[in-house]
Design a protein around this motif. Structure first.
Motif, PDB file in Angstrom:
ATOM      1  N   SER A  45      -0.349  36.759 -33.161  1.00  0.00           N
ATOM      2  CA  SER A  45      -1.397  37.469 -33.882  1.00  0.00           C
ATOM      3  C   SER A  45      -2.630  37.632 -33.016  1.00  0.00           C
ATOM      4  CB  SER A  45      -1.749  36.710 -35.173  1.00  0.00           C
ATOM      5  OG  SER A  45      -2.232  35.411 -34.868  1.00  0.00           O
ATOM      6  N   ALA A  46      -2.874  36.643 -32.120  1.00  0.00           N
ATOM      7  CA  ALA A  46      -4.050  36.722 -31.271  1.00  0.00           C
ATOM      8  C   ALA A  46      -3.904  37.819 -30.217  1.00  0.00           C
ATOM      9  CB  ALA A  46      -4.296  35.375 -30.594  1.00  0.00           C
ATOM     10  N   SER A  47      -2.659  38.144 -29.849  1.00  0.00           N
ATOM     11  CA  SER A  47      -2.428  39.126 -28.795  1.00  0.00           C
ATOM     12  C   SER A  47      -1.970  40.467 -29.358  1.00  0.00           C
ATOM     13  CB  SER A  47      -1.372  38.593 -27.814  1.00  0.00           C
ATOM     14  OG  SER A  47      -0.144  38.367 -28.481  1.00  0.00           O
ATOM     15  N   HIS A 100      -1.825  44.240 -30.555  1.00  0.00           N
ATOM     16  CA  HIS A 100      -2.516  45.408 -30.053  1.00  0.00           C
ATOM     17  C   HIS A 100      -1.869  46.665 -30.612  1.00  0.00           C
ATOM     18  CE1 HIS A 100       0.540  44.088 -27.047  1.00  0.00           C
ATOM     19  NE2 HIS A 100       0.907  45.352 -27.126  1.00  0.00           N
ATOM     20  N   PRO A 151      -3.261  47.156 -35.740  1.00  0.00           N
ATOM     21  CA  PRO A 151      -3.765  45.944 -36.389  1.00  0.00           C
ATOM     22  C   PRO A 151      -5.293  45.871 -36.282  1.00  0.00           C
ATOM     23  CG  PRO A 151      -2.973  45.399 -34.209  1.00  0.00           C
ATOM     24  CD  PRO A 151      -2.767  46.891 -34.383  1.00  0.00           C
ATOM     25  N   THR A 152      -5.922  45.314 -37.287  1.00  0.00           N
ATOM     26  CA  THR A 152      -7.367  45.081 -37.240  1.00  0.00           C
ATOM     27  C   THR A 152      -7.596  43.640 -36.794  1.00  0.00           C
ATOM     28  OG1 THR A 152      -7.863  46.704 -38.964  1.00  0.00           O
ATOM     29  CG2 THR A 152      -9.494  44.980 -38.589  1.00  0.00           C
ATOM     30  N   GLU A 153      -8.006  43.484 -35.539  1.00  0.00           N
ATOM     31  CA  GLU A 153      -8.213  42.153 -34.974  1.00  0.00           C
ATOM     32  C   GLU A 153      -9.661  41.713 -35.182  1.00  0.00           C
ATOM     33  OE1 GLU A 153      -5.640  41.327 -31.288  1.00  0.00           O
ATOM     34  OE2 GLU A 153      -6.254  43.407 -31.066  1.00  0.00           O
ATOM     35  N   SER A 154     -10.019  41.571 -36.433  1.00  0.00           N
ATOM     36  CA  SER A 154     -11.380  41.149 -36.769  1.00  0.00           C
ATOM     37  C   SER A 154     -11.348  40.405 -38.086  1.00  0.00           C
ATOM     38  CB  SER A 154     -12.310  42.363 -36.864  1.00  0.00           C
ATOM     39  OG  SER A 154     -13.587  41.983 -37.324  1.00  0.00           O
ATOM     40  N   ASN A 213      -7.852  41.672 -40.403  1.00  0.00           N
ATOM     41  CA  ASN A 213      -6.613  40.902 -40.259  1.00  0.00           C
ATOM     42  C   ASN A 213      -5.395  41.569 -40.908  1.00  0.00           C
ATOM     43  OD1 ASN A 213      -7.864  38.697 -38.833  1.00  0.00           O
ATOM     44  ND2 ASN A 213      -8.751  38.060 -40.795  1.00  0.00           N
TER      45      ASN A 213
END
Length: 226
Positions: A26-28, A30, A51-54, A122
């Motif tokens: 999930s951290a990587s 893109h 994905p919304t990485e915030s 997320n």
């Protein structure tokens, strides 16, 4: 140490490894592109996973750039509720022949803009294009993308991977164009698992019957010997 405690410890370790792997994934995460039907020389549906990485901002805009060196004669954008879609056409540096059509201009970017909300923190959403024809003699196509968040942050997914180098931090979505080849043997009946099992089972039964017949014959021979 009792076996049940060893098994329990192994199970806990495996579960912990899965959790860590999921966290790393999930951290990587893109922006990526995939297709259920992409084939060289044909039409395809391209699916961009965003994905919304915030933890506190939403994705409100996505701009996807299409390849200018291999332009598409047709580009259809998915219509999504709550999103406005705009296709931008540009004049090409030089005319390109695509199938039976020669293009002097082509759609080079597609932009989705959220009317309200967007992709929540997320979470993720998918944006699709219908394009064609795909070029032949090409292994892959790159689709650089720009993702904008509700707090003003802009992430450019446009870095290309280089041979022998580590994966870039913000890789451009890349679609692999590989023609599936069905092995000839796969179409033969003997490769069917059920058929193969029946053949082996029948052979085993035949061998068993032969062995039984030989045993009975040997027994009768011994009885007939004075």
């Amino acid at each position: 140490m009792p076996q049940k405690f060893v098994l329990r410890a192994a199970a806990i370790a495996a579960a912990s490894a899965l959790i860590l792997a999921g966290a790393a994934g999930s951290a990587s995460a893109h922006v990526t592109v995939s297709s259920p039907d992409a084939k060289p020389g044909g039409y395809a549906k391209l699916v961009f996973r965003v994905p919304t990485e915030s933890d506190n901002a939403s994705t409100t805009k996505l701009v996807v750039s299409l390849p200018k060196d291999h332009p598409f004669a047709h580009v259809g954008a998915q219509v999504k509720d709550g999103w406005k879609v705009v296709k931008t056409t540009e004049k090409l540096p030089q005319a390109v022949k695509v199938g039976d059509v020669t293009l002097s201009e082509a759609i080079t970017t597609v932009t989705w803009t959220a009317a309200a909300g967007g992709v929540p923190p997320n979470d993720f959403d998918e944006f699709a294009l219908s394009v064609g024809k795909l070029p032949e003699g090409v292994d892959s196509l790159n689709f650089p993308a720009v993702q904008t968040y509700s707090d003003g942050e802009v992430v450019k997914w446009e870095e290309l991977a280089k041979d022998g180098a580590d994966k870039p931090e913000h890789p451009a979505p890349t679609l692999k164009l590989v023609t599936a080849v069905t092995p000839v043997a796969a179409s033969t009946e003997v490769d069917n698992p059920d058929t193969l099992a029946r053949v082996l089972g029948g052979a085993g039964l035949l061998l068993g019957l032969i062995g039984l017949g030989l045993g009975l014959r040997a027994g009768r021979t011994r009885k007939a010997t004075p």
